[in-house]
Design an enzyme around this catalytic site. Structure first.
Site, PDB file in Angstrom:
ATOM      1  N   GLN A   1       0.685  -1.339  -0.165  1.00 51.60           N
ATOM      2  CA  GLN A   1      -0.214   0.337  -0.170  1.00 51.60           C
ATOM      3  C   GLN A   1       0.753   1.443   0.132  1.00 51.60           C
ATOM      4  OE1 GLN A   1      -2.422  -0.967   3.495  1.00 51.60           O
ATOM      5  NE2 GLN A   1       0.521  -1.111   4.973  1.00 51.60           N
TER       6      GLN A   1
ATOM      7  N   ASP B   1       0.743   0.433  14.157  1.00 50.68           N
ATOM      8  CA  ASP B   1       0.676   1.659  14.268  1.00 50.68           C
ATOM      9  C   ASP B   1       1.797   1.153  16.013  1.00 50.68           C
ATOM     10  OD1 ASP B   1      -2.139   1.610  14.125  1.00 50.68           O
ATOM     11  OD2 ASP B   1      -1.929   2.534  16.328  1.00 50.68           O
TER      12      ASP B   1
ATOM     13  N   ASP C   1       2.493 -11.802   7.432  1.00 54.12           N
ATOM     14  CA  ASP C   1       1.101 -12.035   6.485  1.00 54.12           C
ATOM     15  C   ASP C   1       0.788 -12.723   8.727  1.00 54.12           C
ATOM     16  OD1 ASP C   1      -0.822 -12.873   3.807  1.00 54.12           O
ATOM     17  OD2 ASP C   1      -1.041 -12.818   6.617  1.00 54.12           O
TER      18      ASP C   1
ATOM     19  N   HIS D   1      -8.129   2.483  20.527  1.00 45.61           N
ATOM     20  CA  HIS D   1      -7.117   1.697  21.241  1.00 45.61           C
ATOM     21  C   HIS D   1      -7.649   1.038  22.113  1.00 45.61           C
ATOM     22  CE1 HIS D   1      -4.109   3.052  17.543  1.00 45.61           C
ATOM     23  NE2 HIS D   1      -3.965   2.101  17.293  1.00 45.61           N
TER      24      HIS D   1
ATOM     25  N   ASP E   1      -6.304  -6.062  14.450  1.00 49.27           N
ATOM     26  CA  ASP E   1      -6.106  -4.761  14.088  1.00 49.27           C
ATOM     27  C   ASP E   1      -5.948  -4.321  12.602  1.00 49.27           C
ATOM     28  OD1 ASP E   1      -4.365  -1.537  15.575  1.00 49.27           O
ATOM     29  OD2 ASP E   1      -5.822  -2.079  14.023  1.00 49.27           O
TER      30      ASP E   1
HETATM   31  N1  SAM Z   1      -6.838   1.160  13.253  1.00 55.03           N
HETATM   32  C1  SAM Z   1      -7.151   0.724  11.879  1.00 55.03           C
HETATM   33  C2  SAM Z   1      -8.549   0.621  11.248  1.00 55.03           C
HETATM   34  O1  SAM Z   1      -9.550   0.644  12.578  1.00 55.03           O
HETATM   35  O2  SAM Z   1      -8.186   0.836  10.216  1.00 55.03           O
HETATM   36  C3  SAM Z   1      -5.944  -0.064  11.965  1.00 55.03           C
HETATM   37  C4  SAM Z   1      -4.701  -0.002  12.216  1.00 55.03           C
HETATM   38  S1  SAM Z   1      -3.124  -0.806  11.659  1.00 55.03           S
HETATM   39  C5  SAM Z   1      -3.120   0.459  10.721  1.00 55.03           C
HETATM   40  C6  SAM Z   1      -3.823  -2.088  10.148  1.00 55.03           C
HETATM   41  C7  SAM Z   1      -2.884  -2.077  10.077  1.00 55.03           C
HETATM   42  O3  SAM Z   1      -2.987  -4.012   9.289  1.00 55.03           O
HETATM   43  C8  SAM Z   1      -2.278  -2.017   8.149  1.00 55.03           C
HETATM   44  O4  SAM Z   1      -1.081  -1.270   8.670  1.00 55.03           O
HETATM   45  C9  SAM Z   1      -1.683  -3.030   7.486  1.00 55.03           C
HETATM   46  O5  SAM Z   1      -0.614  -2.932   7.110  1.00 55.03           O
HETATM   47  C10 SAM Z   1      -2.115  -4.257   8.272  1.00 55.03           C
HETATM   48  N2  SAM Z   1      -2.245  -5.597   7.875  1.00 55.03           N
HETATM   49  C11 SAM Z   1      -3.539  -5.370   6.372  1.00 55.03           C
HETATM   50  N3  SAM Z   1      -3.539  -7.072   6.355  1.00 55.03           N
HETATM   51  C12 SAM Z   1      -2.502  -7.635   7.238  1.00 55.03           C
HETATM   52  C13 SAM Z   1      -2.450  -8.974   7.252  1.00 55.03           C
HETATM   53  N4  SAM Z   1      -2.571 -10.232   6.557  1.00 55.03           N
HETATM   54  N5  SAM Z   1      -1.277  -9.421   8.082  1.00 55.03           N
HETATM   55  C14 SAM Z   1      -0.823  -8.364   8.959  1.00 55.03           C
HETATM   56  N6  SAM Z   1      -1.435  -7.080   8.750  1.00 55.03           N
HETATM   57  C15 SAM Z   1      -1.902  -6.380   7.758  1.00 55.03           C
END
Ligand code: SAM
Length: 288
Positions: A32, A87, A138, A63, A159
């Site tokens: 992304q 984050d 992942d 959070h 999250d």
């Molecule tokens: N609080 C935010 C919201 O409500 O959308 C989400 C916070 S956090 C930044 C979400 C994270 O999930 C992203 O950094 C993304 O890269 C991660 N993510 C998405 N798919 C994932 C996966 N399959 N495994 C691990 N992390 C993943």
């Protein structure tokens, strides 16, 4: 001169615009576009593909609610897994609980961690905590490996971003079958469950999936004044044994001496009371 603006397209009928003073970070990762800006109103903001993830102005709301509802419910949470949450805000709240001895955090995109380490110390400071293990991988594969190695957690928090791209497999049956297997006897899972206004079909589908595996399934709402379209957002809780309202011991919250800006015992219970349209639509799946 065009103002500095990030436009988040929620649907074909709605976009949100965030003005900012300065762009602090911008990188296209394999997953992304990751950006951090100094907002004119919301403080420092993290965006993934122009979708607002975190703002220093009110990240405490999300959070508080993703972490403290399950952690005060579980009788003795020691091992916690956070999937996504790059984050660091969710892990920060998890590690405020003195019973927690280990928090594994699995973020697929290293650029998110890098950006937050540099420009969002408010949430990423937790990465220095020696109880935290950060895995850049992942979450789908991570949970599969946990199942094979029979690793168990007391609480698992999903999250994640919205169900597109790398996050979409986090919203399906196989994933929750594995999550269930990786939870201890009194295990609890909480998942970011979108909005009852803009992504309601996804919320219904996720609620059905979690209710397929968990004998106790609840939905709880919270209000985020900024960056969640429409303000109202939901979490879905799946529990093996503990009831999210009847089994809450409010004395635990008081005796923890933890201070919150959003969460409290009354709100914990009240957040499971849903507006009628949401309650009716989810009634087949909610088991409280
Ligand atoms: N609080 C935010 C919201 O409500 O959308 C989400 C916070 S956090 C930044 C979400 C994270 O999930 C992203 O950094 C993304 O890269 C991660 N993510 C998405 N798919 C994932 C996966 N399959 N495994 C691990 N992390 C993943």
């Amino acid at each position: 001169m065009s103002k500095n603006i990030v436009t988040e397209t929620v649907s074909k009928d709605l976009s949100l615009q965030y003005t900012y003073k300065k762009k602090l970070y911008s990188k296209k990762s394999n997953f992304q576009k990751v950006e951090v800006v100094e907002g004119t109103y919301y403080g420092t903001m993290l965006f993934n593909d122009n979708v607002a993830m975190v703002s220093t102005r009110d990240e405490f709301v999300y959070h508080d609610m993703i972490a403290h509802v399950p952690l005060f419910l579980h009788p003795n949470p020691k091992k916690v897994l956070v999937i996504g949450g790059g984050d660091g805000g969710t892990a920060r709240e998890v590690l405020r609980h003195s019973s927690v001895t280990l928090c594994d955090m699995v973020e697929i995109d290293e650029a998110v961690v890098e950006a937050c380490k540099k420009y969002l110390p408010q949430t990423s400071s937790v990465l220095k905590n020696d109880k935290l293990n950060l895995y850049i991988e992942d979450g789908i594969n991570f949970i599969k490996n946990c199942k094979q190695k029979k690793v168990l957690y007391d609480v698992i928090l999903i999250d994640s971003t919205d169900p597109v791209g790398a996050a979409s497999p986090l919203f399906n049956d196989d994933f929750y079958k594995n999550v269930y297997s990786c939870l201890s006897d009194n295990g609890i899972v909480v998942a970011q469950a979108e909005s009852p206004f803009y992504y309601f079909d996804m919320q219904k589908k996720l609620c059905q999936i979690i209710s397929n595996f968990f004998p106790i399934t609840g939905v709880y709402n919270y209000a985020n004044s900024t960056y969640y379209p429409g303000g109202a957002w939901s979490f879905i809780l799946g529990s093996k044994t503990v009831h999210p309202i009847k089994d809450l011991d409010s004395c635990k919250i008081k005796n923890s001496n933890l201070k919150f800006d959003y969460y409290n015992a009354e709100l914990h219970k009240a957040s499971f009371a849903l507006p009628e349209f949401q309650k009716q639509a989810l009634s087949k799946f909610i088991k409280l």
